[in-house]
Design a protein around this motif. Sequence first.
Motif, mmCIF file in Angstrom:
data_model
loop_
_atom_site.group_PDB
_atom_site.id
_atom_site.type_symbol
_atom_site.label_atom_id
_atom_site.label_comp_id
_atom_site.label_asym_id
_atom_site.label_seq_id
_atom_site.Cartn_x
_atom_site.Cartn_y
_atom_site.Cartn_z
ATOM 1 N N MET A 1 0.838 -1.197 0.000
ATOM 2 C CA MET A 1 0.000 0.000 0.000
ATOM 3 C C MET A 1 0.880 1.256 0.000
ATOM 4 N N LYS A 2 0.573 2.162 -0.917
ATOM 5 C CA LYS A 2 1.311 3.424 -0.948
ATOM 6 C C LYS A 2 0.775 4.383 0.115
ATOM 7 N N ARG A 3 1.632 5.282 0.546
ATOM 8 C CA ARG A 3 1.228 6.304 1.514
ATOM 9 C C ARG A 3 0.457 7.417 0.795
ATOM 10 N N GLY A 33 4.785 8.295 -3.197
ATOM 11 C CA GLY A 33 3.516 8.574 -2.518
ATOM 12 C C GLY A 33 2.348 8.516 -3.481
ATOM 13 N N LEU A 34 1.147 8.425 -2.928
ATOM 14 C CA LEU A 34 -0.068 8.453 -3.736
ATOM 15 C C LEU A 34 -0.808 9.761 -3.416
ATOM 16 N N PRO A 35 -0.729 10.738 -4.350
ATOM 17 C CA PRO A 35 -1.327 12.046 -4.059
ATOM 18 C C PRO A 35 -2.833 12.064 -4.330
ATOM 19 N N CYS A 54 -5.246 10.486 5.521
ATOM 20 C CA CYS A 54 -3.984 10.743 4.822
ATOM 21 C C CYS A 54 -2.783 10.544 5.735
ATOM 22 N N ASP A 55 -1.634 10.255 5.103
ATOM 23 C CA ASP A 55 -0.391 10.027 5.841
ATOM 24 C C ASP A 55 0.515 11.251 5.833
ATOM 25 N N ILE A 232 7.246 10.033 6.035
ATOM 26 C CA ILE A 232 5.938 9.399 6.252
ATOM 27 C C ILE A 232 6.159 7.945 6.688
ATOM 28 N N GLY A 233 7.191 7.326 6.104
ATOM 29 C CA GLY A 233 7.596 5.984 6.544
ATOM 30 C C GLY A 233 6.836 4.873 5.834
#
Length: 233
Positions: A1-3, A33-35, A54-55, A232-233
């Motif tokens: 899963m993307k952040r 990341g996933l914007p 959101c992360d 974000i990690g």
Amino acid sequence: MKRIVGVMPLWDDEKDSIWMLPGYMDGVHQAGGLPVIFPFTEDEQEIDQLVRMCDGFLFTGGQDVSPELYHETPLEGLVTTCGKRDSMEGIVLEKALDADKPILGICRGIQFINAALGGTLYQDIPSQHPSETEHHQHAPYDRPVHDVMMIKDSPLHKCLKVDHLPVNSYHHQAVKKLAPSLKPMAVSPDGLIEAAFMEDKRYLWAVQWHPEFSFRTDAYSRMIFASFIKAIG
Ligand code: MN
């Protein structure tokens, strides 16, 4: 899963519509990341939900920040402000800081974050802080037009490992007095604070230049997006 990174929407007054510059989305995306573009809402509960979803958060460029935020009256050089961005972003910032989730500010982002946290702005650089340094360049916008000097041992200095960085510049407002909770990371030749961070948070970085215009050609711009997504990690 993307952040997931919540991206503050840009506002077009003429079209009465949100819009987005692809660089903000692509800069986050290429870093892993996933914007997602936020809707406009000033509803606390809705923003609470969005912040939990959101992360990380990207505070984008755009209209001038209202001088009301720092208790000044508008000067002649002030251009258009966007009340609903100011008010929505104020709530997002507060909730994201409470949750200690990573935040990156770009251009208006550094200005808004600084004003929201108790700092002040130059409403209009040409009339309030005239200098030889070119802050309002013409296209192409991935072209550096002035240097910034890194503050030694600041997180940005440690990340990029350079003492000077050539940057693009497209702004007519800037940080005047830095908010008490922020520390400078980079300064322009004419003394403007062009990057800042918050010490006691996981990650709040803000830059006055435009990595979203230059990340395709400039490794340092990519390193800024990478540091955000890594935090974000
Ligand atoms: Mn500049």
